[in-house]
Design a protein around this motif. Structure first.
Motif, mmCIF file in Angstrom:
data_model
loop_
_atom_site.group_PDB
_atom_site.id
_atom_site.type_symbol
_atom_site.label_atom_id
_atom_site.label_comp_id
_atom_site.label_asym_id
_atom_site.label_seq_id
_atom_site.Cartn_x
_atom_site.Cartn_y
_atom_site.Cartn_z
ATOM 1 N N ARG A 3 6.684 15.849 -41.331
ATOM 2 C CA ARG A 3 5.828 16.981 -40.959
ATOM 3 C C ARG A 3 6.250 17.580 -39.640
ATOM 4 O O ARG A 3 6.850 16.930 -38.779
ATOM 5 C CB ARG A 3 4.363 16.564 -40.942
ATOM 6 C CG ARG A 3 3.862 15.341 -40.170
ATOM 7 C CD ARG A 3 4.357 15.101 -38.845
ATOM 8 N NE ARG A 3 3.536 14.266 -38.016
ATOM 9 C CZ ARG A 3 3.463 14.393 -36.689
ATOM 10 N NH1 ARG A 3 4.188 15.277 -36.063
ATOM 11 N NH2 ARG A 3 2.709 13.584 -35.978
ATOM 12 N N ALA A 5 4.142 19.515 -36.688
ATOM 13 C CA ALA A 5 2.714 19.632 -36.384
ATOM 14 C C ALA A 5 2.461 20.430 -35.103
ATOM 15 O O ALA A 5 2.024 19.884 -34.097
ATOM 16 C CB ALA A 5 2.118 18.227 -36.273
ATOM 17 N N PRO A 6 2.750 21.705 -35.122
ATOM 18 C CA PRO A 6 2.585 22.494 -33.898
ATOM 19 C C PRO A 6 1.131 22.804 -33.569
ATOM 20 O O PRO A 6 0.303 22.913 -34.474
ATOM 21 C CB PRO A 6 3.329 23.792 -34.219
ATOM 22 C CG PRO A 6 3.165 23.949 -35.691
ATOM 23 C CD PRO A 6 3.185 22.550 -36.249
ATOM 24 N N SER A 7 0.841 22.952 -32.280
ATOM 25 C CA SER A 7 -0.476 23.425 -31.856
ATOM 26 C C SER A 7 -0.348 24.928 -31.640
ATOM 27 O O SER A 7 0.612 25.371 -31.001
ATOM 28 C CB SER A 7 -0.883 22.754 -30.550
ATOM 29 O OG SER A 7 -0.815 21.359 -30.704
ATOM 30 N N ASN A 16 10.023 22.493 -29.494
ATOM 31 C CA ASN A 16 9.263 22.410 -30.747
ATOM 32 C C ASN A 16 10.117 22.832 -31.934
ATOM 33 O O ASN A 16 10.052 22.225 -33.005
ATOM 34 C CB ASN A 16 8.050 23.352 -30.727
ATOM 35 C CG ASN A 16 6.951 22.810 -29.874
ATOM 36 O OD1 ASN A 16 6.639 23.377 -28.849
ATOM 37 N ND2 ASN A 16 6.386 21.686 -30.271
ATOM 38 N N GLU A 39 -2.037 22.126 -35.789
ATOM 39 C CA GLU A 39 -3.016 21.263 -35.114
ATOM 40 C C GLU A 39 -3.945 22.125 -34.257
ATOM 41 O O GLU A 39 -3.709 22.348 -33.074
ATOM 42 C CB GLU A 39 -2.288 20.197 -34.299
ATOM 43 C CG GLU A 39 -1.429 19.333 -35.231
ATOM 44 C CD GLU A 39 -1.179 17.931 -34.747
ATOM 45 O OE1 GLU A 39 -0.905 17.738 -33.560
ATOM 46 O OE2 GLU A 39 -1.271 17.001 -35.580
ATOM 47 N N TYR A 178 -6.827 15.006 -29.990
ATOM 48 C CA TYR A 178 -5.501 15.132 -30.621
ATOM 49 C C TYR A 178 -5.059 13.804 -31.234
ATOM 50 O O TYR A 178 -4.652 13.750 -32.400
ATOM 51 C CB TYR A 178 -4.465 15.641 -29.597
ATOM 52 C CG TYR A 178 -3.078 15.220 -29.953
ATOM 53 C CD1 TYR A 178 -2.460 15.748 -31.092
ATOM 54 C CD2 TYR A 178 -2.405 14.238 -29.234
ATOM 55 C CE1 TYR A 178 -1.197 15.318 -31.483
ATOM 56 C CE2 TYR A 178 -1.153 13.813 -29.613
ATOM 57 C CZ TYR A 178 -0.549 14.345 -30.741
ATOM 58 O OH TYR A 178 0.674 13.903 -31.133
ATOM 59 N N CYS A 182 -4.495 13.444 -35.243
ATOM 60 C CA CYS A 182 -3.093 13.300 -35.620
ATOM 61 C C CYS A 182 -2.847 11.973 -36.352
ATOM 62 O O CYS A 182 -2.198 11.933 -37.397
ATOM 63 C CB CYS A 182 -2.256 13.387 -34.343
ATOM 64 S SG CYS A 182 -0.513 13.234 -34.606
ATOM 65 N N ARG A 196 9.316 13.702 -33.073
ATOM 66 C CA ARG A 196 8.646 14.602 -32.134
ATOM 67 C C ARG A 196 9.209 14.390 -30.731
ATOM 68 O O ARG A 196 10.053 13.524 -30.520
ATOM 69 C CB ARG A 196 7.135 14.394 -32.165
ATOM 70 C CG ARG A 196 6.681 13.007 -31.782
ATOM 71 C CD ARG A 196 5.170 12.899 -31.920
ATOM 72 N NE ARG A 196 4.691 11.546 -31.735
ATOM 73 C CZ ARG A 196 3.451 11.155 -32.047
ATOM 74 N NH1 ARG A 196 2.583 12.018 -32.535
ATOM 75 N NH2 ARG A 196 3.093 9.910 -31.846
ATOM 76 N N HIS A 200 5.437 12.671 -26.238
ATOM 77 C CA HIS A 200 4.390 12.021 -27.035
ATOM 78 C C HIS A 200 4.518 10.499 -27.078
ATOM 79 O O HIS A 200 3.698 9.841 -27.728
ATOM 80 C CB HIS A 200 4.411 12.565 -28.461
ATOM 81 C CG HIS A 200 3.803 13.933 -28.567
ATOM 82 N ND1 HIS A 200 2.456 14.156 -28.417
ATOM 83 C CD2 HIS A 200 4.356 15.144 -28.782
ATOM 84 C CE1 HIS A 200 2.201 15.450 -28.548
ATOM 85 N NE2 HIS A 200 3.332 16.074 -28.756
#
Ligand code: GLU
Length: 432
Positions: A3, A5-7, A16, A39, A178, A182, A196, A200
């Motif tokens: 996946r 999973a951008p905000s 990103n 997200e 988050y 997540c 990622r 993180h």
């Protein structure tokens, strides 16, 4: 399943985009699905329209996804899971106010120690919790043992319970944090590998701990990519304009070159210039360097030019905003004159714009323009040139300088004989 999973909280950062590209490649290589999860649970930080912008960018890079999810749609599942953890006493209600927590944080800071939650609310009895009507957050109890995982890039990572701490999983407004959203969603989507950014890394043990307490025992692999540094060796932030994919587009960099650059960065690759499709054949996360990589715009410029050379004239015309593929041919003649669309486009536009009237060559230019208007169509530049020389009686510098100005709007540039085949069907428009 992999996946991205951008905000939707800002412009897409190249870090990103790199994450999206790597997830896409590995999903394709493994024959697994690739999904996008927006997200959007932090309502205060969301920016209207950023989700669509992100999806458009993925589209421009050819990063096709199999499914699209909005994390906020899972809100009730997140809430149910949090309540279940409360009931099982794996989590507890926390009534500490933001002010109390802030002053504890300040106190830790002034003592020079890392802040840890005091543990106060974990000790409350059921009665005390039930009669308290104040807003509360839900905190997960910290683990009893170390949490470990094997990162595909960084190797074995170990975190002590105190470093994971009893952290908040649901805010007082009953939205998930988050880490909680997540961790739960990665489980619900049956994610097998998370690629990622390194920023993180400290979230990963928390997310693993969440799933351990929920009782999910399928292991998820992790690969944390080293950060990208700017030219001063500092982390590339929003303040570095080159960190924004949108900015790179505005500067005239092509998706093909940007993707090439981001795959090449801090990596061992069999060649330097390649397409995303080629990278699918040999890309391997194991070749990604553990050290941070430095962003080098000159390298990107070089790749941009190389990709313009590789593109066929139709694609190149389109990249320059023209439908006619002859423009692409013309662009190819100008590749030594610039590296980006932004640098080359004005040179192409100058060909079709009104030419300077006040030049020292204006008289000769007028003569040449008249001759061109009445000239038959010549296949070769040599025939064209002899015809004009004969018609105007001009020669040498007095012929070539004004002819160049008249045809290209510039004093210097590619050989006229190279340009002529691509200009010849537009001559009347050019000298009008
Ligand atoms: N939404 C997070 C971000 O944009 C990414 C989370 C993740 O990949 O786990 O940084």
């Amino acid at each position: 399943m992999l996946r991205f999973a951008p905000s939707p909280t800002g412009d897409m950062h190249i870090g990103n985009l790199r994450v999206a590209i790597f997830n896409y490649i590995v999903a394709k290589q493994r024959g697994e699905r690739f999904i996008v999860r927006i997200e959007d649970t932090d309502r205060e930080r969301n920016i209207e329209g950023k989700d669509r912008e992100i999806l458009e960018i993925l589209n421009l890079f050819g990063l096709e996804y199999d499914d699209l999810y909005y994390q906020s749609k899972n809100l009730t599942i997140h809430q149910h899971m949090a309540i279940k953890l409360l009931e099982e006493r794996k989590a507890f209600a926390c009534f500490c106010t933001p002010e109390e927590l802030e002053s504890e944080r300040e106190a830790a800071k002034s003592k020079g120690v890392a802040y840890r939650y005091s543990g106060r609310c974990e000790l409350l009895s059921d009665e005390e919790v039930l009669k308290n009507e104040k807003p509360f957050t839900i905190r997960l109890k910290k683990p009893e043992k170390e949490v470990q995982f094997d990162d595909l890039i960084k190797g074995k990572m170990t975190f002590r319970p105190d470093d994971i701490d009893s952290f908040v999983i649901m805010r007082a407004d009953k939205s998930p944090t988050y880490n909680f959203a997540c961790a739960v969603d990665d489980m619900l989507h049956d994610i097998t590998l998370v690629i990622r950014g390194e920023d993180h890394v400290s979230n990963t043990p928390k997310q693993i701990h969440i799933r351990n307490l929920i009782g999910y025992d399928k292991e998820i692999e992790y690969a944390h990519l080293p950060i990208i540094l700017n030219e001063d060796g500092k982390k590339m932030s929003k303040r570095d304009s080159a960190s924004s994919v949108k900015w790179l587009f505005e500067e005239g960099f092509l998706p093909e070159a940007i993707a090439n650059y981001l795959i090449l960065l801090g990596n061992k690759t069999p060649k330097e210039v390649f397409t995303l499709k080629e990278a699918l054949e040999w890309f391997d996360l194991e070749n990604i360097s553990k050290a941070a990589a430095k962003f080098d715009i000159d390298k990107l410029r070089f790749l941009n030019r190389e990709h313009m050379k590789l593109m066929d004239s139709k694609e190149l015309s389109r990249a320059f905003g023209f439908a006619d593929s002859a423009i692409g041919e013309l662009v190819k003649c100008y590749l030594e004159e610039g590296s980006t669309v932004k640098e080359i486009k004005p040179k192409i536009e100058a060909i079709f714009s009104a030419k300077p009237k006040e030049s020292e060559w204006s008289e000769e230019m007028a003569q040449l323009a008249e001759a061109i208007k009445s000239a038959p169509a010549f296949e070769s530049f040599d025939e064209f040139k002899s015809y004009l020389m004969q018609k105007t009686g001009l020669k040498g510098k007095k012929f070539f300088k004004p002819l160049r100005l008249l045809l290209t709007g510039a004093e210097h540039g590619p050989e006229l004989s190279h340009l002529y085949p691509h200009l010849k069907s537009y001559l009347l428009e050019i000298v009008k």
